[in-house]
Design an enzyme around this catalytic site. Structure first.
Site, short mmCIF file in Angstrom:
data_model
loop_
_atom_site.label_atom_id
_atom_site.label_comp_id
_atom_site.label_asym_id
_atom_site.label_seq_id
_atom_site.Cartn_x
_atom_site.Cartn_y
_atom_site.Cartn_z
N LYS A 73 0.83 -1.20 0.00
CA LYS A 73 0.00 0.00 0.00
C LYS A 73 0.88 1.27 0.00
O LYS A 73 2.09 1.17 -0.08
CB LYS A 73 -0.96 -0.05 1.19
CG LYS A 73 -1.79 -1.36 1.27
CD LYS A 73 -2.89 -1.41 0.24
CE LYS A 73 -3.58 -2.75 0.01
NZ LYS A 73 -4.21 -3.44 1.10
C1 LIG Z 1 -5.17 -4.61 1.64
C2 LIG Z 1 -6.67 -4.60 1.74
C3 LIG Z 1 -7.38 -4.95 2.91
C4 LIG Z 1 -6.78 -5.62 4.09
O1 LIG Z 1 -5.68 -5.03 4.61
P1 LIG Z 1 -4.63 -5.84 5.50
O2 LIG Z 1 -3.80 -4.73 6.03
O3 LIG Z 1 -3.89 -6.75 4.58
O4 LIG Z 1 -5.37 -6.58 6.55
C5 LIG Z 1 -8.76 -4.76 2.93
N1 LIG Z 1 -9.42 -4.29 1.86
C6 LIG Z 1 -8.77 -4.00 0.71
C7 LIG Z 1 -9.57 -3.48 -0.44
C8 LIG Z 1 -7.39 -4.16 0.61
O5 LIG Z 1 -6.76 -3.89 -0.54
#
Ligand SMILES: *Cc1c(COP(=O)(O)O)cnc(C)c1O
Length: 407
Positions: free
Chosen positions: A202
């Site tokens: 991210k």
């Molecule tokens: C990455 C992601 C999550 C979950 O995040 P984590 O930090 O991996 O638990 C939830 N929703 C979306 C759309 C994501 O891309």
């Protein structure tokens, strides 16, 4: 390799020379020396968790998105779970969401015993369609959970208006959209609750981590309770007050984000706008360089929105090649393409548990069979971007020249 030669040379999957020898991932973190120094400083301090870095990171994050409160969680999934708890969802309640997302979005509703209901997406942005969502509202609906797919903000005015009409809470899953804007407002200050993921792919990372932002003090208090077992005070506050007593008043979890992670997040936050700007630059270059490629459709960006470009998902729409054939050919060229997402209602767990049938979200299902995410991360060099472009041109020209379909 010149583009001309690239087009004529055999595909790596057929034994030709690959565009790259080392695989370019679709996403990855960037860690600076300052990031490392910040983490080391915490390791030498008294507080590895529930210390001063948590509040510092939360305040800086809230300021970065322009929200009153930010509450840190141990993952983006935990942040979603916290938001669903804060919105008071429980058994018998429904939340309407998009199927074109990571399964955690819908799972967080199930964690609280409520039911996720899937509504289709709009054809251009692939975000939750406000009209499709409106058609699924029942007397049991309590929340709307749009996702800012690929970093493009959902249709937030229409979603908020729908929520107003029915008294629903909007939980925006902005895991893809830290740094995005919608009608000039930053994502994180628009929905009742906005959740973020701080996973390494991210826009900024704490290893694992998540955040919820809100302007509502009552919701913020419920989020803080929930991430600490439902207990009101934390260890440091009690230590400072010379008090042993604490009261658990709700059923919560240990979803705390340690100071080690918060220090990394704080340091990364200082580069957020530069990271988002770099992603926009890469998206513009893809848009320019790939516009004439046959069989390829670029992601849309609406006038009212500025995407944060977590992903760059193209669609393989014609030219005799299936998405899966292009996927395999691109991987062989050393380009780590990926697919976001298999629609959540088509996973075996959802199919078996709810008997949800294919066909309930035709636009999302069709898109899911065509989508291919090209590498997109702020640390990509111009040479990396050129490799992706060369490989896409090589593979798509090959498939458009040879009569298909190539399954
Ligand atoms: C990455 C992601 C999550 C979950 O995040 P984590 O930090 O991996 O638990 C939830 N929703 C979306 C759309 C994501 O891309």
């Amino acid at each position: 390799m010149s583009h001309d030669r690239a087009h004529r040379s055999p595909l790596a999957i057929d034994g030709g020379e690959p565009v790259r020898r080392t695989m370019l991932p679709y996403g990855r973190q960037s860690i600076s020396e300052d990031d490392i120094a910040s983490v080391v400083e915490v390791l030498r301090s008294d507080w590895l968790t529930t210390g001063p870095k948590v509040g510092e990171f939360e305040e800086a994050f809230a300021a970065a998105v322009g929200a009153r409160h930010a509450v840190a969680f141990s993952s983006g999934t935990a942040a979603l779970h916290g938001a669903v708890f804060a919105a008071n969802l429980g058994s018998g309640d429904e939340a309407i969401t998009t199927p074109l997302t990571f399964c955690a979005t819908a799972n967080s509703v199930l964690y609280q015993g409520a039911r996720p209901v899937f509504a289709d997406v709009t054809a251009d942005t692939l975000n939750l369609s406000p009209e499709a969502a409106a058609a699924r509202v029942t007397s049991q609906t309590r929340a709307l959970i749009p996702v800012d797919y690929a970093g493009h903000p959902a249709d937030l005015d229409a979603v908020m208006a729908l929520a107003d009409r029915h008294g629903l809470t909007v939980i925006e899953d902005a895991s893809h959209a830290l740094g995005a804007t919608y009608r000039g407002r930053r994502v994180g200050q628009i929905a009742h609750l906005t959740t973020f993921s701080l996973h390494p792919v991210k826009h900024l990372t704490t290893g694992e981590g998540g955040m919820v932002t809100t302007d509502d003090g009552v919701l913020a208090r419920r989020l803080r309770l929930f991430r600490n077992h439902g207990i009101e005070s934390d260890v440091r506050t009690r230590q400072q007050a010379g008090e042993y007593r604490y009261e658990m008043i709700e059923l919560g979890f240990n979803y705390r984000l340690p100071d080690i992670a918060c220090a990394l997040g704080l340091s990364q936050l200082s580069r957020l706008s530069a990271n988002v700007a770099r992603r926009r630059e890469i998206a513009a270059e893809y848009q320019r360089a790939l516009s004439g490629v046959p069989g390829l459709q670029a992601p849309a960006e609406r006038d009212e929105a500025e995407s944060a470009w977590h992903l760059y998902p193209v669609r393989i729409v014609a030219g005799g090649a299936t998405r899966d054939a292009v996927f395999r050919a691109m991987r062989a060229e050393g380009i780590g393409v990926n697919v976001h997402y298999i629609p959540v209602h088509q996973h075996p767990f959802y199919r078996e548990r709810f008997g949800v049938q294919s066909g309930i979200a035709p636009i999302a299902e069709r898109a899911a069979s065509e989508l291919l995410s090209l590498p997109m991360f702020h640390g990509m060099s111009n040479a990396d971007v050129a490799d992706v472009v060369a490989a896409v041109q090589k593979v798509m020209m090959h498939f458009s020249a040879v009569p298909g379909p190539h399954a």
